[in-house]
Every structure is written in C-alpha cells, then in structure tokens.
Design an enzyme around this catalytic site. Structure first.
Site, mmCIF file in Angstrom:
data_model
loop_
_atom_site.group_PDB
_atom_site.id
_atom_site.type_symbol
_atom_site.label_atom_id
_atom_site.label_comp_id
_atom_site.label_asym_id
_atom_site.label_seq_id
_atom_site.Cartn_x
_atom_site.Cartn_y
_atom_site.Cartn_z
ATOM 1 N N TYR A 1 0.862 -1.225 0.001
ATOM 2 C CA TYR A 1 -0.101 0.126 -0.020
ATOM 3 C C TYR A 1 1.023 1.245 -0.057
ATOM 4 O O TYR A 1 2.003 1.227 -0.527
ATOM 5 C CB TYR A 1 -0.916 -0.071 1.358
ATOM 6 C CG TYR A 1 -1.990 0.898 1.271
ATOM 7 C CD1 TYR A 1 -2.844 1.015 0.202
ATOM 8 C CD2 TYR A 1 -2.048 1.405 2.523
ATOM 9 C CE1 TYR A 1 -3.967 1.935 0.387
ATOM 10 C CE2 TYR A 1 -3.312 2.239 2.470
ATOM 11 C CZ TYR A 1 -4.135 2.783 1.649
ATOM 12 O OH TYR A 1 -5.326 3.497 1.660
ATOM 13 N N ARG B 1 -6.062 10.394 -10.526
ATOM 14 C CA ARG B 1 -5.408 11.162 -9.385
ATOM 15 C C ARG B 1 -4.884 10.019 -8.474
ATOM 16 O O ARG B 1 -5.762 9.711 -7.501
ATOM 17 C CB ARG B 1 -6.549 12.139 -8.694
ATOM 18 C CG ARG B 1 -6.211 12.788 -7.758
ATOM 19 C CD ARG B 1 -5.643 12.536 -6.580
ATOM 20 N NE ARG B 1 -6.657 12.164 -5.436
ATOM 21 C CZ ARG B 1 -6.882 10.985 -4.717
ATOM 22 N NH1 ARG B 1 -5.618 10.298 -4.614
ATOM 23 N NH2 ARG B 1 -7.527 11.054 -3.778
ATOM 24 N N LYS C 1 -5.591 -1.788 -2.629
ATOM 25 C CA LYS C 1 -7.217 -1.767 -2.003
ATOM 26 C C LYS C 1 -7.585 -2.868 -1.450
ATOM 27 O O LYS C 1 -8.312 -3.194 -0.358
ATOM 28 C CB LYS C 1 -8.058 -0.669 -2.451
ATOM 29 C CG LYS C 1 -7.442 0.822 -2.555
ATOM 30 C CD LYS C 1 -7.582 1.750 -1.352
ATOM 31 C CE LYS C 1 -7.116 2.770 -1.332
ATOM 32 N NZ LYS C 1 -7.427 3.947 -0.073
ATOM 33 N N GLU D 1 -12.082 5.008 -6.438
ATOM 34 C CA GLU D 1 -10.747 5.034 -5.724
ATOM 35 C C GLU D 1 -9.952 6.030 -6.767
ATOM 36 O O GLU D 1 -9.690 5.621 -7.775
ATOM 37 C CB GLU D 1 -9.931 3.799 -5.594
ATOM 38 C CG GLU D 1 -8.923 4.010 -4.573
ATOM 39 C CD GLU D 1 -9.177 4.351 -3.205
ATOM 40 O OE1 GLU D 1 -9.962 3.771 -2.571
ATOM 41 O OE2 GLU D 1 -8.799 5.485 -2.917
ATOM 42 N N ASP D 2 -9.355 7.172 -6.093
ATOM 43 C CA ASP D 2 -8.594 7.936 -7.059
ATOM 44 C C ASP D 2 -8.928 8.301 -8.450
ATOM 45 O O ASP D 2 -8.207 8.649 -9.462
ATOM 46 C CB ASP D 2 -7.056 7.243 -6.954
ATOM 47 C CG ASP D 2 -6.340 7.168 -5.757
ATOM 48 O OD1 ASP D 2 -7.189 7.633 -4.876
ATOM 49 O OD2 ASP D 2 -5.324 6.637 -5.530
ATOM 50 N N ASP E 1 -14.024 6.245 -1.276
ATOM 51 C CA ASP E 1 -13.007 6.125 -0.498
ATOM 52 C C ASP E 1 -12.211 7.416 -0.040
ATOM 53 O O ASP E 1 -11.958 7.853 1.094
ATOM 54 C CB ASP E 1 -11.987 5.053 -0.754
ATOM 55 C CG ASP E 1 -11.085 4.656 0.347
ATOM 56 O OD1 ASP E 1 -11.805 4.620 1.446
ATOM 57 O OD2 ASP E 1 -10.034 4.365 0.238
ATOM 58 N N ASP E 2 -12.015 8.077 -1.184
ATOM 59 C CA ASP E 2 -10.983 9.516 -1.071
ATOM 60 C C ASP E 2 -11.997 10.573 -0.262
ATOM 61 O O ASP E 2 -11.618 11.165 0.646
ATOM 62 C CB ASP E 2 -10.612 9.762 -2.446
ATOM 63 C CG ASP E 2 -9.866 8.738 -3.007
ATOM 64 O OD1 ASP E 2 -8.603 8.375 -2.306
ATOM 65 O OD2 ASP E 2 -9.939 8.368 -4.088
ATOM 66 N N ASN F 1 -0.449 11.541 0.432
ATOM 67 C CA ASN F 1 0.249 10.332 0.104
ATOM 68 C C ASN F 1 0.939 10.462 -1.490
ATOM 69 O O ASN F 1 0.398 11.270 -2.244
ATOM 70 C CB ASN F 1 -0.735 9.197 0.035
ATOM 71 C CG ASN F 1 -1.139 8.733 1.444
ATOM 72 O OD1 ASN F 1 -0.418 8.833 2.415
ATOM 73 N ND2 ASN F 1 -2.565 8.395 1.395
#
Ligand SMILES: NC(=O)C1=CN([C@@H]2O[C@H](COP(=O)(O)OP(=O)(O)OC[C@H]3O[C@@H](n4cnc5c(N)ncnc54)[C@H](OP(=O)(O)O)[C@@H]3O)[C@@H](O)[C@H]2O)C=CC1
Ligand SMILES: CC(=O)C(=O)O
Ligand SMILES: [Mg+2]
Length: 646
Positions: free
Chosen positions: A194, A247, A265, A337-338, A360-361, A502
């Site tokens: 991760y 992203r 994930k 996600e992202d 999630d973000d 991150n």
C-alpha cells in the site's frame, strides 16, 4: 469445436457436474476444455457445461474427496504426452488451431493454482491423494515456517519496489500464504503493498508488469463491457474497487497504471476486513491519459491517447455501472478510488441513489479523520464544536472531511449544518476560500466560501484564522513549512496537525518536522507512515491517518448486512467505532489511532456498527438481523490458514 463435442459425448462428461463429487477415482482426474485467453471455455453450450464443471471443481476442491472430477477414461486420447495429438505443432502458422488446455484438479496444476497451492506445506497425505509425489522436495513445513522464511527473504530486499514485486509474485503463486504474511506482519508490510510503495509501483507499472492483475476496461471495450465482466473467472463478486487512474495518490494522472491502487486496496479488503479474495474485483477504466511521460513511454500498458472527457467519458462510465449491476446485482459494493475531483463528486452523486457506491477518498477519508479528531479531543480537550479547522487542499479529501465534521457537530449541537460549517476553513491553490471567490469556485468548494478578506497563502491563513486543527489534503509535499508549524504551536498548547497527503514524498511535512518545529507538542498523524522519532530525549511514535482503517471494516459491514445504499450516518458510526479503539496507552503516546496490528478486530467492530446502522435505516436486506453483530462479523471474515484437502 466439433472435436471437443464428440470427445465430451464419447467420454460422458455431460452431466458430470452434479455427480462428480460422489465418485471415487483411481487415476488423476482430468477435464479437457478449450479455453479462451482468460482460462474460460471458448464457446457454445459445451463451454458452459465444461465451465460449470470446472467451477464446481474449484469451489469444491478444498472440501471434496480426492478432488475427483471425471473418472479418467480419457487415457487413450491424452496420455503419452509427446504425441502431437491435436495437430498444433504440425499446423502451419496461418491455420487456425484450438487453444487446448488440460485442467487437472490435482497434481502439477494444483501447485500452479494460487487459490489452492500450499507449496511445501502440502502434507504427506495430500501429496499422495493429489498426485504431488515427486513434484515437491521431501520436506513438509508448516505455514508458519513458510511465513518466517518469506519474511526473512523479504527483509533482504533493500529496495521497497523489490519487496512490492516479491509480494505480488507471492499473491500470484500462493494466495493464502500472501494473506497470512500480510495479516501477521501488517505494520511491516502495509507500506509495501500500500502507500507509499504502491505509488512507486504505479509509476513504474509498465516496466515491472509481469502478470496482469484485475480487469482492464478501456474505451476499446465500449459496447461490450458486460461481456468483459463475464471474462473474469469469479462470479460471486462482493466488492469492486475501480479507478480511472487520473488522481493516483498525490502523484497525478498515471492512466492505466493506476491498477496498482485497486489491487492494493482489495488486498487490504481481504487482509484487514476479511472479505474473501475471490469476492474482490480490481478494475481500471482506461479512458487514456494526459501524462505525456507515459504516452511517450514504450513500456506504457494503457491506451495511447489523451483522456476522454464529457459525453464520451460519461457514456463509458454509465455502461460500466449498468453492466456491474446487471452482472452482480444490487448488493455489490463499488468503491471509487483515485478519480480526479471533477469526476469523483459527480459519479458519487449520480450513482449514489441507484447503486451501492462509496468514494473512499471523499467518504472513507472523512470517516477516518473524524475518528482521529474524536480521539484527539481526549488530548486537547473540548468538543468538536469548540475547535477551529483549517485545511490545505479543498478537493475530495478536504471537502469530504470538512462536510463530515460539520455534520457531526450539527448532530452533537443541534445547529444547522450551514452554521456548523462556519468554523471550518479551506485553502486551495489560490488561497483561502472566501465569499468573494464564489463565482469562480467549483461546486464542492462553495459551501466553504465564508465571509473574509482574501488571503493568498497558508501561513497568512493560519495567522488570520487561528486554527486549533490543521489538516493537509493538498497532495503537495512540504507545504507545512517551519513557519506554519511554529505559528500553529504559538497559537495552541497542543496543535493538531494531520499531513494526509500520499505517498510520503507528497506529505505536507514529516513527523520529525512536526514534532521538532512544535517542540514536541504537536498531535500528529500522516497519510503514509513515518518511523518513530526521538526529540529532546523523548520517543514519538507517529500515527497513520489513512482511510485503510475504515474502508475494509466499512465494506464488511455493508456486506454482512446486505446493505443496498451507503448513508453518511454509517460513516459517523465507523468513526465512533474506530475512535473507541484508541486506548489510554495510545493516547499517552500521543497517538490518535490504534495500531494497525489490531486491525481485524477493529474492522469487526466497525463492520458491526455500520451494519447496525444499515438495519436501523432500513437499508439492510440480510434478514433477520444477527443478534451479536460483532461475533457475526468476525465469523464471516476470511482466514488465510490453509484448508486440509481430503
Ligand atoms: N490519508 C488518506 O487516507 C488520504 C489521503 N489522500 C491524499 O490527499 C491528497 C489530495 O487528494 P484529493 O483531495 O483527492 O485531491 P484533489 O485533487 O481533489 O484536491 C487537491 C486540493 O489541493 C489543492 N492544492 C494542490 N496543491 C496545492 C498547493 N500547493 N497549495 C494549496 N493547495 C493546493 C488543490 O487546489 P485547487 O482546487 O485550487 O486545484 C485542491 O483543492 C492526495 O495526496 C491523496 O493521496 C486522499 C485520500 C485519503
Ligand atoms: C489513501 C488514499 O486513498 C489516497 O491517498 O488516495
Ligand atoms: Mg485513494
């Protein structure tokens, strides 16, 4: 295909799927099938029959006697080995051939099947029953010894990316050992599979690419997405993590190479949340990339075109969302996600009322930060309503967290959320978000445009707003400068400073900077882990504020309750459950999150609270409600221990 039909008829394979388990076999079990590139039978009814047999085989291989499939009456056709039985070798290159494969539920293929392989841990009895004699060296070792050995070899790699690749290889080779390793050594291996290492892996995904993981859906598959979903070998999917790679962490647009994120994930879904690996499906939607470097990289694995936008993008995503529901039903959890924020908020709003979706973000991060803030009140005092919050970064994470804080304060105080937002301020790349900027602001920033004169940098915003809590969610590294942290420390006895971005390179500050510049007074946590530091003779074990604390347990809660929609109140339940796991000892060490080493217990607690809320809100479909939801959640969790094969 005619050959296959004749062959199957002559060898009584029709109908075997119902009776094979009861049969006793005397020779290695063999099923012959023509397969497509993903290992599924190639075409027609025969394919379906064979597929059903194979599926049943794989589902029952652990528990059924001798993994018998069909009595081996195929010997005359397939034995001998060196003979060119199917004429493949003699066919000229322009002749079509059928890609045959012989699938055996034991023997050599068993060692190559990551779901069932145990390597040297196959017992003597299993080696006899499953035709493994001679295929393994004589020694039999335990899974624990395998873990010890793998960890020793993992620790020899100095380069984090080598560790990542070793872990991915293990996942492809022996899935249960991979998860045992990860669960038993979660604090050491989380940074490998991760953040931060997964970020580097995504950047270099093309170069390190060996085995495809997950499902790639590109613009080329437009109009055929349902068909593509059916190519995935597992049918009972419970969680999908999907990205379009725009992203990736704070690293920007990595296009198709973002696949490392859904894969990572989902391994946490299994390791930390106990969702069966076979129920997890990582997906990357490739609509192109605007990353010039990748477009010019000869090893790039994605479409070589700039990103689709507007209608072209929306249509592909809509086809995807519809196909997922059609194929897996109402209760499959789709975790976005992202995605870049210009799509993320819209997708969540558009599909939030028709699908079980979770970003999630935006939502997972909000829940984890609210948990940390709840715990931090034990150290800094007061209620959330007594604090003033300043964010650097007003995107998915920043505004998502801000909104959940406002909601929680509103619930606690009874004040309308429009009021509770007023103590929450955000800075974006153009400075403090204030009313005079309203016209030019993206819709998700508008609720935060409070009355204030313009302020164009973070330091001045800190001086003007005097926050008690500073949260970095900008993806821009080293933006919490010495002056910023010193100012926070001059304003507060114990400044709460969260550097969420991150991977480590994008963190707003390091743990060492936060503690040193605040003279050891900061309550600090970061998105990616930092090693403990020593300041003035005192030891500071810095905590990790990462949505990995929430999403695995959150997803488990949705699944065990059969929830059909996500609700904000579930996020707050998850926050409370996580905050409740922070011990006095953690707090005494300045930690506002519990250690990851307890994460499976924590996930069960989170799952139980989320599920209870789903029942309360009438969103649960698994009825009746289990009496003890924690025990139920624990009982549902995947265990990586090897199963015994008869
Ligand atoms: N710890 C965790 O669990 C999580 C961490 N994250 C991390 O948070 C970061 C941001 O993610 P996300 O919110 O989704 O990203 P977004 O792109 O949605 O938002 C980024 C925001 O930061 C602002 N920004 C960028 N650079 C600067 C700068 N130099 N100064 C001030 N503001 C800046 C942007 O401003 P503008 O709008 O003007 O462009 C934007 O408002 C990423 O690094 C991600 O990895 C995300 C989710 C979870
Ligand atoms: C942790 C996470 O989801 C992110 O950085 O995007
Ligand atoms: Mg993310």
């Amino acid at each position: 295909m005619r050959f296959l039909i004749d062959f199957l008829q002559n060898n009584s394979l029709y109908g075997v799927s119902k009776s094979w388990a009861q049969r006793k076999m005397s020779a290695p079990p063999v099923v012959l099938a023509a397969v497509s590139s993903n290992g599924r039978p190639a075409d027609g009814n025969v394919g379906v029959l064979v597929e059903n047999s194979l599926k049943e085989m794989s589902e029952n291989a652990v528990s059924s006697a001798s993994s018998a499939v069909v009595e081996n009456d195929l010997t005359s056709t397939v034995r001998g080995g060196v003979e060119d039985v199917y004429g493949e070798d003699t066919a000229t290159e322009d002749q079509y051939i059928t890609p045959w494969t012989v699938t055996v539920a034991s023997g050599y293929p068993l060692l190559r099947d990551p779901h069932y392989n145990k390597g040297l841990a196959f017992t003597e009895k299993e080696r006899d029953a499953h035709f493994l004699r001679g295929l393994l060296p004589p020694v039999v070792i335990s899974q624990d010894l395998q873990v010890k050995k793998m960890m020793a070899s993992m620790r020899q790699y100095q380069v984090p990316l080598q560790r990542y690749m070793a872990m991915m290889d293990l996942q492809e080779r022996n899935e249960r050992l991979f998860y045992k390793l990860l669960i038993d050594n979660v604090e050491e291996l989380l940074p490998v599979v991760y953040t931060p290492t997964v970020g580097e892996a995504c950047q270099k995904y093309g170069s390190i690419f060996r085995q495809p993981q997950g499902l790639f859906i590109s613009l080329k598959e437009k109009g055929r997405i349902l068909e593509v979903l059916k190519n995935w070998p597992e049918k009972k999917i419970q969680v999908i993590v999907v990205t379009d790679g725009e992203r990736i962490l704070g690293l920007g647009d990595l296009g198709c190479q973002g696949m490392g994120i859904p894969v990572g994930k989902l391994s946490l879904y299994s390791a930390l949340g106990g969702i069966r690996p076979s129920a997890c499906l990582p997906i990357t939607i490739d609509v192109g990339t605007n990353n010039e470097q990748l477009l010019n990289d000869e090893f790039y694995i994605g479409l070589r075109r700039t990103r689709a936008t507007g209608q072209e993008y929306a249509e592909l995503l809509h086809e995807f969302m519809s196909a997922v529901k059609q194929n897996y039903g109402e209760k499959v959890l789709i975790q976005f996600e992202d995605f870049a924020n210009h799509n993320a908020f819209d997708l969540l709003a558009k599909y939030g009322s028709t699908h079980l979706v979770f970003n999630d973000d935006i939502q997972g991060t909000a829940s984890v930060v609210v948990a940390g803030l709840m715990a931090s009140l034990n150290l800094v005092g007061g209620t959330l309503a007594d604090h003033t919050f300043l964010f650097l970064g007003a995107g998915e994470a920043g505004t998502g967290i801000a909104e959940l804080i406002a909601l929680e304060i509103s619930k606690q105080t009874g004040a309308p959320v429009e009021e509770t937002r007023k103590k929450i301020w955000l800075v974006d790349s153009r400075g403090l978000i204030v009313e005079s900027r309203m016209e030019s602001l993206q819709h998700f920033k508008r609720p935060w445009a409070h009355e204030h004169e313009p302020v164009n940098n973070l330091l001045d915003a800190v001086k003007a707003i005097k926050p008690t809590i500073l949260i970095g969610s900008s993806g821009a590294g080293r933006t919490f400068t010495k002056e910023v942290i010193e100012t926070m420390a001059s304003l507060n006895e114990k400044p709460v400073i969260l550097a969420l971005s991150n991977p480590t390179s994008q963190s707003e500050c390091t743990a060492e900077e936060a503690y040193t510049w605040s003279e050891g007074r900061a309550i600090f946590a970061s998105g990616s882990p930092f090693s403990p530091i020593e300041y003035n003779g005192k030891f500071y074990p810095s905590g990790q504020a990462n949505n990995a604390y929430i999403f695995p347990g959150f997803g488990l809660g949705l699944i065990i309750s059969g929830a059909i929609r996500v609700h904000d109140d579930m996020l707050l339940e998850a926050s409370e459950a996580l905050a409740a796991q922070v011990s006095q000892e953690n707090l005494d060490n300045g930690l506002i999150y519990p250690p990851f080493s307890n994460i499976r217990k924590i996930s069960a607690q989170i799952a139980a609270r989320v599920a209870a809320k789903a029942y309360e809100l009438g969103l649960a479909t698994r009825l009746p409600q289990p009496e003890n939801l924690v025990a139920y959640a624990e009982s549902c969790m995947y265990s990586p221990h090897y199963r015994s094969y008869r």
